[in-house]
Motif scaffolding. Sequence first.
Motif, PDB file in Angstrom:
ATOM      1  N   GLY A   1       0.824  -1.205   0.000  1.00 30.15           N
ATOM      2  CA  GLY A   1       0.000   0.000   0.000  1.00 30.15           C
ATOM      3  C   GLY A   1       0.859   1.256   0.000  1.00 30.15           C
ATOM      4  O   GLY A   1       0.591   2.208  -0.740  1.00 30.15           O
ATOM      5  N   LEU A   2       1.916   1.262   0.812  1.00 25.34           N
ATOM      6  CA  LEU A   2       2.854   2.390   0.829  1.00 25.34           C
ATOM      7  C   LEU A   2       3.443   2.607  -0.553  1.00 25.34           C
ATOM      8  O   LEU A   2       3.498   3.734  -1.049  1.00 25.34           O
ATOM      9  CB  LEU A   2       3.977   2.135   1.842  1.00 25.34           C
ATOM     10  N   LYS A   3       3.866   1.530  -1.179  1.00 29.51           N
ATOM     11  CA  LYS A   3       4.479   1.645  -2.503  1.00 29.51           C
ATOM     12  C   LYS A   3       3.470   2.154  -3.539  1.00 29.51           C
ATOM     13  O   LYS A   3       3.804   2.980  -4.383  1.00 29.51           O
ATOM     14  CB  LYS A   3       5.077   0.298  -2.907  1.00 29.51           C
ATOM     15  N   GLN A   4       2.229   1.687  -3.445  1.00 31.11           N
ATOM     16  CA  GLN A   4       1.193   2.122  -4.389  1.00 31.11           C
ATOM     17  C   GLN A   4       0.907   3.610  -4.286  1.00 31.11           C
ATOM     18  O   GLN A   4       0.811   4.293  -5.301  1.00 31.11           O
ATOM     19  CB  GLN A   4      -0.121   1.365  -4.144  1.00 31.11           C
ATOM     20  N   VAL A   5       0.735   4.106  -3.073  1.00 32.78           N
ATOM     21  CA  VAL A   5       0.347   5.514  -2.927  1.00 32.78           C
ATOM     22  C   VAL A   5       1.530   6.460  -3.129  1.00 32.78           C
ATOM     23  O   VAL A   5       1.321   7.653  -3.341  1.00 32.78           O
ATOM     24  CB  VAL A   5      -0.364   5.804  -1.583  1.00 32.78           C
ATOM     25  N   SER A   6       2.739   5.960  -3.082  1.00 40.50           N
ATOM     26  CA  SER A   6       3.926   6.793  -3.241  1.00 40.50           C
ATOM     27  C   SER A   6       4.398   6.901  -4.693  1.00 40.50           C
ATOM     28  O   SER A   6       5.117   7.840  -5.043  1.00 40.50           O
ATOM     29  CB  SER A   6       5.069   6.237  -2.397  1.00 40.50           C
ATOM     30  N   ALA A   7       4.035   5.917  -5.498  1.00 42.00           N
ATOM     31  CA  ALA A   7       4.497   5.876  -6.895  1.00 42.00           C
ATOM     32  C   ALA A   7       3.837   6.976  -7.708  1.00 42.00           C
ATOM     33  O   ALA A   7       2.690   7.336  -7.451  1.00 42.00           O
ATOM     34  CB  ALA A   7       4.175   4.507  -7.494  1.00 42.00           C
ATOM     35  N   PRO A   8       4.510   7.512  -8.684  1.00 40.45           N
ATOM     36  CA  PRO A   8       5.877   7.234  -9.139  1.00 40.45           C
ATOM     37  C   PRO A   8       6.928   8.118  -8.481  1.00 40.45           C
ATOM     38  O   PRO A   8       8.111   7.992  -8.780  1.00 40.45           O
ATOM     39  CB  PRO A   8       5.812   7.543 -10.626  1.00 40.45           C
ATOM     40  N   PHE A   9       6.519   9.004  -7.578  1.00 42.20           N
ATOM     41  CA  PHE A   9       7.461   9.968  -7.011  1.00 42.20           C
ATOM     42  C   PHE A   9       8.541   9.331  -6.152  1.00 42.20           C
ATOM     43  O   PHE A   9       9.706   9.673  -6.263  1.00 42.20           O
ATOM     44  CB  PHE A   9       6.719  11.039  -6.203  1.00 42.20           C
ATOM     45  N   MET A  10       8.116   8.438  -5.273  1.00 43.56           N
ATOM     46  CA  MET A  10       9.073   7.804  -4.378  1.00 43.56           C
ATOM     47  C   MET A  10       8.942   6.293  -4.470  1.00 43.56           C
ATOM     48  O   MET A  10       7.836   5.768  -4.518  1.00 43.56           O
ATOM     49  CB  MET A  10       8.842   8.264  -2.937  1.00 43.56           C
ATOM     50  N   GLU A  11      10.091   5.636  -4.500  1.00 43.40           N
ATOM     51  CA  GLU A  11      10.145   4.176  -4.465  1.00 43.40           C
ATOM     52  C   GLU A  11      10.832   3.748  -3.176  1.00 43.40           C
ATOM     53  O   GLU A  11      11.876   4.295  -2.821  1.00 43.40           O
ATOM     54  CB  GLU A  11      10.950   3.633  -5.651  1.00 43.40           C
ATOM     55  N   PHE A  12      10.245   2.779  -2.517  1.00 44.13           N
ATOM     56  CA  PHE A  12      10.797   2.245  -1.280  1.00 44.13           C
ATOM     57  C   PHE A  12      11.326   0.843  -1.534  1.00 44.13           C
ATOM     58  O   PHE A  12      10.621   0.003  -2.097  1.00 44.13           O
ATOM     59  CB  PHE A  12       9.707   2.195  -0.192  1.00 44.13           C
ATOM     60  N   HIS A  13      12.573   0.602  -1.113  1.00 37.34           N
ATOM     61  CA  HIS A  13      13.212  -0.695  -1.290  1.00 37.34           C
ATOM     62  C   HIS A  13      13.671  -1.199   0.076  1.00 37.34           C
ATOM     63  O   HIS A  13      14.404  -0.498   0.784  1.00 37.34           O
ATOM     64  CB  HIS A  13      14.406  -0.588  -2.236  1.00 37.34           C
ATOM     65  N   SER A  14      13.237  -2.407   0.435  1.00 37.46           N
ATOM     66  CA  SER A  14      13.641  -2.988   1.709  1.00 37.46           C
ATOM     67  C   SER A  14      15.125  -3.293   1.699  1.00 37.46           C
ATOM     68  O   SER A  14      15.664  -3.772   0.703  1.00 37.46           O
ATOM     69  CB  SER A  14      12.865  -4.286   1.953  1.00 37.46           C
ATOM     70  N   GLU A  15      15.772  -3.020   2.807  1.00 39.07           N
ATOM     71  CA  GLU A  15      17.170  -3.404   2.984  1.00 39.07           C
ATOM     72  C   GLU A  15      17.287  -4.543   3.991  1.00 39.07           C
ATOM     73  O   GLU A  15      18.344  -4.764   4.562  1.00 39.07           O
ATOM     74  CB  GLU A  15      18.006  -2.195   3.413  1.00 39.07           C
ATOM     75  N   GLN A  16      16.175  -5.255   4.163  1.00 40.93           N
ATOM     76  CA  GLN A  16      16.154  -6.369   5.111  1.00 40.93           C
ATOM     77  C   GLN A  16      15.639  -7.634   4.435  1.00 40.93           C
ATOM     78  O   GLN A  16      14.891  -8.391   5.044  1.00 40.93           O
ATOM     79  CB  GLN A  16      15.291  -5.997   6.319  1.00 40.93           C
ATOM     80  N   GLY A  17      15.986  -7.833   3.183  1.00 39.23           N
ATOM     81  CA  GLY A  17      15.612  -9.060   2.496  1.00 39.23           C
ATOM     82  C   GLY A  17      14.185  -9.082   1.993  1.00 39.23           C
ATOM     83  O   GLY A  17      13.624 -10.152   1.770  1.00 39.23           O
ATOM     84  N   GLY A  18      13.580  -7.942   1.825  1.00 41.37           N
ATOM     85  CA  GLY A  18      12.218  -7.870   1.311  1.00 41.37           C
ATOM     86  C   GLY A  18      11.245  -7.375   2.362  1.00 41.37           C
ATOM     87  O   GLY A  18      11.525  -7.397   3.557  1.00 41.37           O
ATOM     88  N   PHE A  19      10.099  -6.930   1.877  1.00 43.93           N
ATOM     89  CA  PHE A  19       9.066  -6.416   2.769  1.00 43.93           C
ATOM     90  C   PHE A  19       8.169  -7.539   3.265  1.00 43.93           C
ATOM     91  O   PHE A  19       7.887  -8.489   2.532  1.00 43.93           O
ATOM     92  CB  PHE A  19       8.180  -5.406   2.032  1.00 43.93           C
ATOM     93  N   PRO A  20       7.675  -7.415   4.489  1.00 43.94           N
ATOM     94  CA  PRO A  20       6.664  -8.367   4.966  1.00 43.94           C
ATOM     95  C   PRO A  20       5.333  -8.069   4.265  1.00 43.94           C
ATOM     96  O   PRO A  20       5.156  -6.999   3.672  1.00 43.94           O
ATOM     97  CB  PRO A  20       6.568  -8.061   6.464  1.00 43.94           C
ATOM     98  N   GLU A  21       4.405  -8.991   4.347  1.00 48.44           N
ATOM     99  CA  GLU A  21       3.082  -8.747   3.766  1.00 48.44           C
ATOM    100  C   GLU A  21       2.381  -7.606   4.498  1.00 48.44           C
ATOM    101  O   GLU A  21       1.750  -6.752   3.886  1.00 48.44           O
ATOM    102  CB  GLU A  21       2.233 -10.010   3.827  1.00 48.44           C
ATOM    103  N   MET A  22       2.491  -7.601   5.828  1.00 45.85           N
ATOM    104  CA  MET A  22       1.927  -6.543   6.663  1.00 45.85           C
ATOM    105  C   MET A  22       3.030  -6.041   7.588  1.00 45.85           C
ATOM    106  O   MET A  22       3.855  -6.823   8.054  1.00 45.85           O
ATOM    107  CB  MET A  22       0.760  -7.055   7.517  1.00 45.85           C
ATOM    108  N   TRP A  23       3.008  -4.718   7.851  1.00 46.57           N
ATOM    109  CA  TRP A  23       3.997  -4.162   8.765  1.00 46.57           C
ATOM    110  C   TRP A  23       3.803  -4.753  10.158  1.00 46.57           C
ATOM    111  O   TRP A  23       2.719  -4.645  10.721  1.00 46.57           O
ATOM    112  CB  TRP A  23       3.835  -2.653   8.889  1.00 46.57           C
ATOM    113  N   PRO A  24       4.824  -5.323  10.736  1.00 45.13           N
ATOM    114  CA  PRO A  24       4.746  -5.659  12.159  1.00 45.13           C
ATOM    115  C   PRO A  24       5.166  -4.430  12.954  1.00 45.13           C
ATOM    116  O   PRO A  24       5.789  -3.513  12.426  1.00 45.13           O
ATOM    117  CB  PRO A  24       5.794  -6.771  12.302  1.00 45.13           C
ATOM    118  N   ALA A  25       4.836  -4.406  14.230  1.00 51.64           N
ATOM    119  CA  ALA A  25       5.374  -3.353  15.084  1.00 51.64           C
ATOM    120  C   ALA A  25       6.887  -3.533  15.114  1.00 51.64           C
ATOM    121  O   ALA A  25       7.387  -4.652  15.153  1.00 51.64           O
ATOM    122  CB  ALA A  25       4.786  -3.458  16.481  1.00 51.64           C
ATOM    123  N   GLY A  26       7.606  -2.429  15.031  1.00 52.29           N
ATOM    124  CA  GLY A  26       9.062  -2.500  15.042  1.00 52.29           C
ATOM    125  C   GLY A  26       9.667  -1.690  13.917  1.00 52.29           C
ATOM    126  O   GLY A  26       8.985  -0.902  13.258  1.00 52.29           O
TER     127      GLY A  26
END
Length: 165
Positions: free
Chosen positions: A36-61
């Motif tokens: 969802g973050l990636k969808q609403v941010s495109a095309p202006f900003m792209e987010f790339h995980s530096e932890q081996g990929g994004f989880p399906e849902m954000w956990p607390a942390g």
Amino acid sequence: MDVGSGGETGSMRVLLKIELDCSADVAWRAIRSPAGLKQVSAPFMEFHSEQGGFPEMWPAGEHLVHVKLFGLASMGRQVIAISFPKPRGNTRLVRDTGYGISGVFTTVNNWRHTMAVTPLSSGRTLYRDELRVDAGVLTPLMWPAYWAFWQWRAIRMRMLARSWK
């Protein structure tokens, strides 16, 4: 924008309050999702995980990301620090109190982004979004960019809400 509100020198606030054409449960899943973050941010900003990929849902942390402007220019690295404050009645909240590691993000001294979804009797969702940022003397210079990006987020959310499941 509230610059210097509440006695906080150098702080600003950007607010959104929109109705989304989806249920609150659907909107809740979307705002808790890195997709969802990636969808609403495109095309202006792209987010790339530096932890081996994004989880399906954000956990607390905390989650380390690299952000690119238009997919080309590095804006730097930041930590997205997710928490889920106690619901207020039937309003559910997601908060990001992340911080910059490198690039433009290190100019921000304090970041507090809170998203809230509330079901409406029509079956739609009231979505509220508040960003509070303090970048010291740079805050007034950064405000137009944050404000414009938040308007883009609102446009994208309205467009995408019907397709969220």
